[in-house]
Scaffold this active site. Structure first.
Site, PDB file in Angstrom:
ATOM      1  CG  ASP A 134      -1.922   1.117   1.216  1.00 27.01           C
ATOM      2  OD1 ASP A 134      -2.014   1.823   0.200  1.00 27.01           O
ATOM      3  OD2 ASP A 134      -2.642   1.278   2.225  1.00 27.01           O
ATOM      4  CG  ASP A 333      -3.758   4.693  -3.356  1.00 26.73           C
ATOM      5  OD1 ASP A 333      -2.859   4.199  -2.638  1.00 26.73           O
ATOM      6  OD2 ASP A 333      -4.970   4.514  -3.151  1.00 26.73           O
TER       7      ASP A 333
END
Lengths: 421, 28
Positions: A134, A333
């Site tokens: 992440d 992201d």
């Protein structure tokens, strides 16, 4: 003719199907020589046939596409609140450490949007751990013994047992690394430093901030790696052993390993669920072959990697979008699935895409969640799509391949809540 | 803010070095 060839791409519809066989080869880029020290980790889709040990089913049941889009929307809205500085004021959403956390979580219900996993090892002797990656969070964590279910969830590997690792230690409350947790701090208990992280899709993890040896590959180990030893998790992680935070703050793996790898990392997300990508810490010192754009920082939230968008082209034609629409920048992201654009930009993209598709006569399909431009390709062996190119500040551009244009037959873009957001 | 999601990043190598973000197509 050359311009026309660059404006459209034809692809076999069989490439949209999900294969049950893993094409288990690291891409050539991952195996190519890299200047300086580097560690290359195999990265796979958590629900695909390439998942660790071929046990994709053990990493949680695949969510429906609609459920994935719902979770994706919650994550996107959360990121936008954090970047805009509105997170603390938004009901039901919170920064880590908020004392008024209200978390809509579904224990064991695997609809998290973090779709890519790597396997590393933790402790001495080293214990393999499969972790979600992440770039939108900083603190890494694994589930640790004791961890009854609930408040923990079932995972594919045995729980990490800190009492069996000779190199493990809990971070004392008085340590600098504990006070530096800041928003991720969760008080002090028995002299041990507590941590808490809340994610945009409603998941949380809490436990003891800890230190142990992290082995990335056989020859690349990080002693004294700081991570969360999670004793209570809620939400959307079913199957995986934890999370590897690649954000920009000091707690992330990238920051902790910067003295070894120079703060440089790269990743390659595979184009399909049955192919393999990689994460490389360190690696090429030059940017040869890369199209680069300056990295920016949001003053409200330094976790995120932010770049400036400059424009979008469809079928080789630049869209008429005022540059001010992109003034808030874009977060890069790995945990958000579908790219979000300001409504004005999205509307222009959608119109141009639909117009470019019209001559081919593909039947429309119903909207799927937030995706409103969908097609029924079932009667076609190949489909022709207009190319989409995203331009960035400084002149860089991404010419998207077919895997970056459609998802489940729909244009894989969605609008944000407003141009000023 | 816009968000560049993972669908659009697939098949690119995305590189971060602290001051720039780089994209290399067809890397995997």
């Amino acid at each position: 003719h050359a311009d026309a060839a660059r404006s459209y791409v034809t692809v076999s519809t069989s490439s949209f199907a999900v294969s049950s066989t893993c094409a288990d080869e690291l891409p050539g880029r991952a195996a190519s020589p890299r200047n300086g020290t580097s560690a290359v980790l195999r990265l796979t889709h958590r629900h695909g046939p390439c998942a660790p040990a071929g046990k994709a089913s053990a990493l949680g049941s695949p969510p429906s596409f609609l459920d994935t889009l719902r979770a994706d929307q919650r994550r996107a809205e959360y990121i936008q609140r954090r970047v805009s500085g509105a997170a603390a004021a938004a009901p039901g959403m919170q920064l880590a450490g908020s004392k008024a956390a209200t978390v809509p979580a579904n224990l064991g219900f695997s609809i998290g949007t973090l779709q890519y996993v790597v396997t590393v090892s933790l402790g001495t002797p080293a214990v393999a751990q499969t972790l979600e990656v992440d770039t939108g969070s900083d603190v890494s964590w694994v589930q640790c013994k004791p961890c009854p279910s609930p408040p923990c969830y079932s995972q594919r590997d045995p729980l990490f047992d800190p009492t069996r690792s000779s190199s493990y230690s809990a971070v004392p409350c008085a340590a600098a690394s504990c006070s530096q947790l800041a928003l991720y701090s969760n008080g002090c208990s028995g002299g041990q430093c507590g941590y808490v992280v809340s994610y945009g899709d409603g998941s949380t993890t809490t436990g003891v901030y800890s230190s142990d040896t992290l082995t990335l590959t056989g020859s690349n180990a990080l002693k004294g790696f700081l991570f969360g030893c999670g004793h209570a998790q809620q939400g959307l992680f079913a199957g995986v052993d934890g999370l590897l935070g690649l954000g920009r703050q000091g707690q992330s793996l990238v920051s902790q390993a910067s003295s070894t790898y120079g703060g440089v990392f790269s990743y390659c997300l595979p184009p399909t669920q049955n192919s393999v990508g990689y994460i490389s810490l360190g690696g090429p010192s030059s940017t040869t072959g890369f199209s680069t754009t300056p990295l920016l920082t949001a003053s409200n939230d330094p976790t995120y990697y932010i770049v400036m968008l400059a424009g979008i082209s469809v079928g080789g034609q630049p869209l008429s979008i005022d540059a001010s629409v992109f003034a808030s920048g874009a977060v890069v992201d790995t945990g958000t699935v579908v790219t979000r654009l300001p409504p004005t930009a999205y509307s222009a993209l959608r119109s141009a895409f639909r117009a470019a598709m019209a001559p081919y006569g593909y039947p429309s399909a119903p909207a799927t969640g937030i995706l409103d431009t969908c097609y029924d390709f079932t009667r076609y062996g190949t489909v022709t799509l207009p190319t989409i190119s995203i331009a960035f500040g400084g002149g860089a551009a991404m010419d998207l391949g077919t895997s970056g244009i459609l998802t489940s037959g729909c244009l894989a873009f969605a609008p944000t809540g407003g141009d000023s957001q | 803010a816009s968000i560049l999601g993972n669908v659009q990043q697939r098949s690119f190598e995305v590189r971060f070095d602290g001051s720039t973000v780089g994209f290399m197509p067809a890397s995997c």
